[in-house]
Design a protein around this motif. Structure first.
Motif, short mmCIF file in Angstrom:
data_model
loop_
_atom_site.label_atom_id
_atom_site.label_comp_id
_atom_site.label_asym_id
_atom_site.label_seq_id
_atom_site.Cartn_x
_atom_site.Cartn_y
_atom_site.Cartn_z
N UNK A 1 -18.31 10.43 20.17
CA UNK A 1 -16.88 10.79 20.19
C UNK A 1 -16.02 9.63 19.67
N UNK A 2 -16.38 8.41 20.12
CA UNK A 2 -15.62 7.25 19.64
C UNK A 2 -15.76 7.09 18.13
N UNK A 3 -16.99 7.30 17.65
CA UNK A 3 -17.20 7.20 16.20
C UNK A 3 -16.37 8.25 15.45
N UNK A 4 -16.40 9.48 15.97
CA UNK A 4 -15.65 10.56 15.32
C UNK A 4 -14.14 10.27 15.34
N UNK A 5 -13.69 9.78 16.53
CA UNK A 5 -12.26 9.46 16.61
C UNK A 5 -11.89 8.32 15.68
N UNK A 6 -12.79 7.31 15.57
CA UNK A 6 -12.50 6.21 14.64
C UNK A 6 -12.40 6.71 13.20
N UNK A 7 -13.39 7.59 12.86
CA UNK A 7 -13.35 8.16 11.50
C UNK A 7 -12.09 8.99 11.30
N UNK A 8 -11.73 9.75 12.34
CA UNK A 8 -10.51 10.56 12.22
C UNK A 8 -9.27 9.68 12.07
N UNK A 9 -9.24 8.58 12.85
CA UNK A 9 -8.10 7.68 12.73
C UNK A 9 -8.04 7.06 11.33
N UNK A 10 -9.24 6.66 10.83
CA UNK A 10 -9.25 6.10 9.48
C UNK A 10 -8.73 7.11 8.45
N UNK A 11 -9.25 8.35 8.59
CA UNK A 11 -8.78 9.38 7.65
C UNK A 11 -7.28 9.62 7.80
N UNK A 12 -6.81 9.64 9.06
CA UNK A 12 -5.39 9.84 9.30
C UNK A 12 -4.57 8.69 8.73
N UNK A 13 -5.07 7.46 8.92
CA UNK A 13 -4.36 6.30 8.39
C UNK A 13 -4.32 6.36 6.86
N UNK A 14 -5.48 6.72 6.27
CA UNK A 14 -5.50 6.86 4.81
C UNK A 14 -4.51 7.92 4.34
N UNK A 15 -4.51 9.04 5.08
CA UNK A 15 -3.55 10.10 4.72
C UNK A 15 -2.12 9.63 4.88
N UNK A 16 -1.85 8.85 5.97
CA UNK A 16 -0.49 8.35 6.18
C UNK A 16 -0.07 7.41 5.05
N UNK A 17 -1.05 6.54 4.63
CA UNK A 17 -0.72 5.65 3.52
C UNK A 17 -0.43 6.45 2.24
N UNK A 18 -1.22 7.50 2.00
CA UNK A 18 -0.96 8.35 0.83
C UNK A 18 0.41 9.00 0.92
N UNK A 19 0.72 9.48 2.14
CA UNK A 19 2.04 10.11 2.33
C UNK A 19 3.16 9.10 2.08
N UNK A 20 3.00 7.89 2.64
CA UNK A 20 4.03 6.87 2.43
C UNK A 20 4.17 6.51 0.95
N UNK A 21 2.99 6.37 0.27
CA UNK A 21 3.04 6.10 -1.18
C UNK A 21 3.77 7.22 -1.92
N UNK A 22 3.40 8.45 -1.55
CA UNK A 22 4.07 9.59 -2.20
C UNK A 22 5.56 9.62 -1.89
#
Length: 770
Positions: A153-174
């Motif tokens: 679960x921790x691994x999945x949440x970490x991956x989800x957070x990374x994906x969310x952070x990446x998405x947030x950075x993309x959104x901010x860039x956009x």
């Protein structure tokens, strides 16, 4: 995508349906926030920390390896189920990014799955009672499975957070890209809007000019209609007189022809008598032709001659021969007379026939003219009645209807006028920024300083330069900034007399045709405006010769008071006509109010004429640059109230007192060696008007932020060097020498005479043929 259920749950619960997602765009940031909020619900949907039954104590009899493997498989399936649930959360977040509706439907599906999983958990818990013994044997394994699940679960949440952070950075860039694109789009739209504003201003100016031309054309048409009516009336009168004279001449001719006809009738009777006598003689000769009678006489002469030769002629024959010879002579004479009379009578008869025809034709013409005269007399009588009725109606009306109406409209003075204006340098700064801010008209600070100095020096301004640089708009926006009044008077190319400018009196209608110029002057003198500056803008002033149509105004503004102490005025009519407006002096003179400035705009091309020296001498000339420099204005507030004329003149007077020495210095500079050189080389001199001009102009320029060098440069270029225009007899080297020495002459002022150098460069280029 549906989540996998545990093995027992799949055997006991029906398969659930997967709901389709919609593809509707959503806000990315809102989708991310909603996905983050839904994440705990998704985790809870798979059971969370308590999804599996609590571990039991291992059985006392030991652990079976096959059972452990089976239970390990079940635990692996639970871990996979958790991973699938985490993947569903990621899929749900991505779906939310694509559309709002998809996110809503998927969240609803997740909630439904969570409910189903909760039901399944309850079922598993129920089944856990049956499996207590088996679960007791798997305590240690269960603990390890829990730890593994936690790690997964921790691994999945970490991956989800990374994906969310990446998405947030993309959104901010956009978002940054969108902000930059928005800024660029806004700048482009601002530029387009500014261009449209300029186009709108130009169209408004063209429409204003066209409207003025239409008004002018309407006035001209009305004037032409009135002239045509006057011409028709004059023509009717002339036709009436001409018809009366023609009728009288026809009657005289008729009487004369009647007398001639009676004389011809008498002469015809005499000729008939002569014809009867001729017929009698003809009968006496037996109606023989004259040739036969002559032949007989010739034969008788021959016979007489023969008888004389024989000398045996009897006396009776000789006598008979003598008688015959006498008769022959008489016949010959009578024949000649008769032939002449016959020819004369033939001519007279032809003339009588022509005269009779003319007489008949004249009688018909006389009758037609008498009928026309009768119709004209009726029409003249009707016109007389119309004139009397019009005169009776006009008796109580004013010949100046527009000016008379202003007496009632602009009769009240304003009591909120400012009694003081800011310091002139601050005023120029405020004016330049306010005009650019409110009207998007950009003027150089130097031009506004010179314009303000010109207001103090002269009542007549000439704004020169190429078309489309804001000459007409400068006095208009200046007046709007001061909350003053302006009147635009378009000049026509066919103006020749002062009546074209001020209007004229129509005695037939008993009305004065008040031109826009006359109405503007009268409005400026009304109580509502007399205490405020008023600008009369003569657009395209040099389309016609100002020295012709503007001559009376030029003369009047050249003197502040007449010898009798009366203010300058324009004579509209030679006699008083009542009822007259209150503002007219003696009912016929229009006063030029002291609050009026005349601003003329001028282009110099093939359609315009040049100003005369006397016009330049009485005016302030300002040439605007061909390309105004745009700038970003500082925000400034409007004036709280319109400044009064007295406040503006008081500011000018303070400047005169403060900078009187500057005016003396500039005049001494222009009146010293430079004046001697100009007179020696170019025969150019300046008179008393220049001194008077400098006394008012230079102090205001200095007080407004300019300097002595700037004021001297402008005065030298516009009042002295302009006299070189067209003087091609002046040697080139003299102008070039003055141009080379001019910067050194201006060294005491610490400035460069740019305007004077540009004027000399123009003269040099003209002489070089450049």
């Amino acid at each position: 995508m549906a989540k996998k259920r545990p093995a027992q749950a799949r055997r006991q619960t029906p398969q659930r349906r997967t709901r389709p997602a919609a593809a509707k765009p959503v806000n990315r940031k809102a989708a991310e926030e909603e996905a983050e909020a839904r994440r705990p619900e998704a985790v809870a949907a798979v059971g969370g920390e308590d999804s599996l039954p609590a571990p039991a104590e291992p059985p006392a009899g030991g652990v079976d390896d096959g059972a452990v493997a089976a239970e390990w498989q079940k635990a692996a399936e639970a871990v996979a189920l958790f991973k699938q649930a985490a993947e569903r959360v990621d899929e749900t977040r991505q779906a939310l990014e694509r559309s709002t509706e998809e996110a809503a439907e998927r969240l609803a599906a997740i909630e439904k799955d969570a409910q189903e999983l909760a039901a399944e958990r309850d079922l598993v818990q129920k089944r856990s009672g049956e499996l207590d013994e088996r679960e007791k044997r798997l305590v240690e394994e269960e603990r390890e499975l829990v730890a593994a699940r936690e790690r997964a679960k921790e691994t999945a949440l970490a991956e989800a957070r990374k994906a969310l952070e990446s998405t947030r950075r993309e959104v901010e860039t956009r978002q940054r890209e969108l902000a930059e694109e928005h800024a660029r789009t806004r700048a482009a739209l601002g530029a387009d809007l500014e261009m449209q504003r300029r186009e709108l201003a130009e169209r408004t100016e063209k429409l204003t000019e066209e409207r003025a031309r239409l008004r002018e054309f309407e006035v001209e048409l009305n004037a032409r209609d009135e002239d045509l009516a006057d011409a028709r009336a004059l023509l009717s009168e002339r036709v009436e007189h001409a018809v009366a004279a023609a009728v009288e001449r026809a009657e005289l001719r008729s009487r004369e022809l009647e007398q001639r006809c009676r004389a011809l009738q008498d002469h015809t009777a005499d000729m008939e008598k002569e014809r009867d006598e001729r017929n009698r003689v003809d009968r006496a000769f037996g109606h023989r032709p004259p040739d036969e009678v002559l032949k007989e006489l010739q034969d008788l002469r021959t016979e007489i001659s023969a008888l004389r030769l024989q000398r045996q002629v009897p006396e009776d024959v000789t006598e008979r021969l003598a008688r015959l010879q006498e008769a022959e002579s008489g016949w010959r004479e009578e024949r000649a007379v008769l032939l002449a009379d016959n020819e004369r009578l033939q001519r007279q008869l032809t003339g009588h026939q022509i005269t009779a025809l003319e007489l008949e034709r004249l009688k018909v013409t006389k009758e037609a003219m008498e009928a026309s005269v009768g119709a004209y007399r009726v029409r003249v009588q009707e016109l007389h009645q119309d004139i009397q009725s019009l005169t009776a109606r006009k008796e109580g009306e004013s010949p100046f209807p527009e000016c008379r109406a202003m007496d009632a409209q602009h009769n009240e003075k304003r009591d909120d006028l400012l009694g003081q204006v800011p310091q002139l340098d601050s005023f120029v700064y405020w004016l330049r920024n306010y005009v650019a801010q409110q009207y998007r008209m950009f003027y150089a600070e130097e031009d506004l300083i010179l314009f303000l100095g010109g207001l103090a020096a002269s009542r007549l301004h000439l704004l020169q330069g190429i078309s489309g640089i804001g000459k007409t708009q400068l006095p208009i926006v200046f007046a709007k900034a001061l909350q003053a009044e302006t009147a635009l008077v378009p000049v026509s190319a066919d103006w020749r007399t002062p009546q074209d400018l001020v209007g004229y009196f129509n005695a037939f209608e008993r009305r004065f045709y008040e031109s826009p110029f006359t109405q503007a002057l009268y409005q400026a003198g009304c109580p509502a405006y007399v205490d405020r500056p008023f600008f009369v803008v003569l657009d395209e002033m040099n389309l016609s010769h100002p020295e012709q149509y503007f001559s009376e105004v030029l003369y009047q503004i050249g003197q502040t008071r007449k010898p009798d102490g009366a203010p300058p005025s324009l004579e509209l009519m030679t006699t008083e006509v009542q009822p007259a407006p209150r503002g007219l002096v003696d009912g016929r003179k229009l006063v030029i109010p002291p609050n009026v400035w005349f601003i003329g705009t001028a282009n110099h091309d093939e359609t315009t004429v040049a100003f005369a020296d006397k016009t330049y001498d009485r005016s302030h000339v300002l040439e605007l640059p061909a390309r105004p420099q745009r700038f970003e204005p500082d925000p400034v507030p409007p004036l709280p109230a319109p400044p009064s004329l007295g406040a503006l003149e008081a500011a000018f007077e303070r400047a005169r007192r403060t900078h009187a020495q500057a005016a003396q210095s500039v005049f001494a500079f222009l009146d010293g060696d430079l004046r001697d050189r100009l007179f020696r080389d170019f025969r150019i001199s300046s008179g008393s008007r220049t001194m008077k001009y400098l006394e008012a102009f230079v102090p205001v320029v200095c007080a407004a932020g300019g300097g002595q060098g700037q004021a001297a440069d402008h005065a030298f270029a516009t009042r002295v060097l302009r006299k070189l225009r067209g003087r091609f007899e002046i040697p080139f080297d003299l102008i070039q020498g003055l141009r080379d020495d001019l910067p050194g002459l201006w060294a005491p002022f610490g400035t460069v005479p740019h305007r004077s150098l540009e004027r000399l460069d123009e003269e040099i280029h003209l002489r070089r043929g450049v």
